[in-house]
Design a protein around this motif. Structure first.
Motif, PDB file in Angstrom:
ATOM      1  N   THR A  50       0.822  -1.208   0.000  1.00 21.28           N
ATOM      2  CA  THR A  50       0.000   0.000   0.000  1.00 21.28           C
ATOM      3  C   THR A  50       0.856   1.257   0.000  1.00 21.28           C
ATOM      4  N   ARG A 110      -5.404   3.884  -4.596  1.00 17.79           N
ATOM      5  CA  ARG A 110      -5.914   5.053  -3.888  1.00 17.79           C
ATOM      6  C   ARG A 110      -6.759   4.557  -2.721  1.00 17.79           C
ATOM      7  N   ALA A 111      -7.025   5.469  -1.757  1.00 18.42           N
ATOM      8  CA  ALA A 111      -7.773   5.076  -0.549  1.00 18.42           C
ATOM      9  C   ALA A 111      -9.141   4.481  -0.888  1.00 18.42           C
ATOM     10  N   ASP A 112      -9.758   4.954  -1.982  1.00 16.99           N
ATOM     11  CA  ASP A 112     -11.090   4.446  -2.329  1.00 16.99           C
ATOM     12  C   ASP A 112     -11.044   3.128  -3.097  1.00 16.99           C
TER      13      ASP A 112
END
Lengths: 153, 250, 54
Positions: A50, A110-112
């Motif tokens: 990540t 990405r976070a989403d």
């Protein structure tokens, strides 16, 4: 064969065996790093890094490609038939990029959960045939499916 | 059988064997190349996905094939030189290296020229491409070793050990696309089920591989003959056989 | 099929012809260099032999 030659032959075989074993062990240890890309399943399960860029490889889901009219932005869904990940990319796509085709994208998550790619490479499978044969197969109802084993689960 | 091998392991008999064999291998390579090129550029249809760029396969795959095949020849000749200490096997091993290196270079560059339009990249560090690059370094290392060591016997022995150690790279190159996920696609011809290539596309490929094989055997023999003449320059048979040939006067 | 279409290679002319050209050049050099070296060597050895005997 005289004893001296036999001894030399044994040495040769020993070198081959020793180096072979050492290499096998080394390759086993670096197994992960030798993988060029992660599959969508691995990414969904959280096995992909990540904190840094990595590559994701899979098939472009048919009907999922959305192109932006004004710029080169494109988004599509990448699948290994079990899990899928949405990829967004801005730039020139390789000639082979199409729906149903295998691709490998380099970028980060990405976070989403959308994978933002800064490079998209096309992967092709090991099948080669003339256009007429591919068309005939399609007409006969045998849709040619991408067969790369590493991108399908 | 053994007698026959030992006879041709003598430099003089090897020289005579090459004189008889090399011209035929050369002619076969020439004829096969002409047919193969016609097949590659005209007979074979364009690919349904890759179009005309697919034709690069006819120089890329034979080159890649030869890069590995020649390495095995180098290793076997090197091992034979280690065990039986024959001048001929050392000369053959030494002659394999530049040919193998150039086919490895060709496999890498034609692959790059194929990868750019199809994949979208000249180069990627996947397992297949990286292991083929290591093969090039093995060849270059072997060549460097040969020129660094003046004593021929020592050079041959050191080279043979390097070649034998490097043999592990050959299965790695071949199976890299199966063991790991790579950008390079899997094997087309050399898998257990039927080849996944149309017959009209396959035939020229097989002819090109055969042409490259004949080409390699012809030239490795010629190179080894040159090595042998150089080493044996002052021996009686060279003075008699090589230098008394009619039609080759200065 | 006409010639310009053939040379065009469906837009992949650069990649296809560079591949074939490079292969041809390298395969020619691999043939030409050792053959020339062998001829030179034989010529040199013959000269040495002549100077010895004559």
């Amino acid at each position: 064969m005289n004893p001296k030659r036999k001894k030399l032959l044994m040495i040769v075989l020993f070198i081959l065996l020793g180096v072979g074993t050492a290499t096998t062990l080394a390759l086993k240890a670096f197994q992960e790093n030798l993988m060029y890309f992660f599959s969508p399943s691995q990414v969904v399960k959280g096995e992909a890094p990540t904190n840094r860029n990595f590559r994701i490889g899979g098939l472009v889901t048919r009907g999922s490609v959305k192109r932006n009219q004004q710029d080169l932005k494109v988004s599509f869904v990448l699948t290994d038939t079990i899990s899928s990940v949405t990829v967004s990319y801005e730039g020139i796509l390789p000639d082979l990029f199409r729906e149903g085709q295998g691709i490998v994208a380099n970028g980060s998550l990405r976070a989403d959960g959308v994978f933002v790619a800064d490079e998209v490479l096309a992967k092709h499978d090991e099948n080669y045939m003339p256009t007429e044969v591919a068309d005939a197969l399609e007409k006969a109802g045998v849709k040619h499916e991408y067969t790369d084993k590493h991108q399908l689960k | 059988m053994w007698e026959w091998i030992i006879k041709f392991a003598s430099p003089m008999h090897f020289y005579m064997l090459v004189n008889r064999l090399a011209p035929w291998l050369g002619r076969a390579a020439g004829v096969l190349l002409v047919i193969g090129l016609y097949g590659s550029l005209f007979y074979a249809p364009a690919d349904y996905q890759q179009g005309e760029s697919f034709r690069i396969i006819y120089v890329h795959v034979p080159s890649a094939w030869m890069s590995m095949f020649i390495y095995m020849n180098l290793a076997v000749a090197g091992a034979a030189g280690l065990i039986w200490k024959t001048k001929v096997s050392d000369a053959i091993a030494r002659s394999c290296a530049p040919l193998g290196a150039s086919f490895t270079f060709l496999a890498l560059t034609t692959g790059s020229l194929w990868g750019k339009p199809m994949w979208g990249a000249w180069w990627v560090w996947d397992a297949r491409l990286t292991s083929e690059l290591i093969l090039l370094f093995l060849y270059l290392g072997y060549i460097a070793l040969q020129s660094a060591i003046d004593d021929r016997r020592m050079a041959a022995r050191a080279g043979a050990i390097l070649a034998l150690v490097g043999v592990v790279n050959i299965p790695i190159i071949h199976y890299s696309v199966i063991w790991w996920n790579t950008l390079h696609q899997g094997p087309t011809i050399s898998k257990l089920d039927a080849p996944s290539i149309d017959t009209m596309m396959l035939i020229p490929l097989l002819i090109m591989i055969a042409a490259f094989m004949c080409y390699f055997f012809a030239l490795v023999l010629v190179r080894a003959r040159l090595e042998i003449i150089e080493q044996e320059r002052s021996s009686k048979w060279v003075q008699e056989l090589v230098l008394q040939q009619p039609g080759q006067s200065v | 099929m006409n010639l310009s279409e053939f040379l065009h290679m469906g837009g992949y002319a650069f990649y296809v012809w560079t591949s074939y050209g490079l292969t041809a050049v390298i395969m020619f050099l691999n043939y030409w260099l050792p053959t020339r070296r062998e001829q030179q060597l034989i010529r040199k050895l013959k000269r040495l032999q002549d100077s010895k005997s004559g």
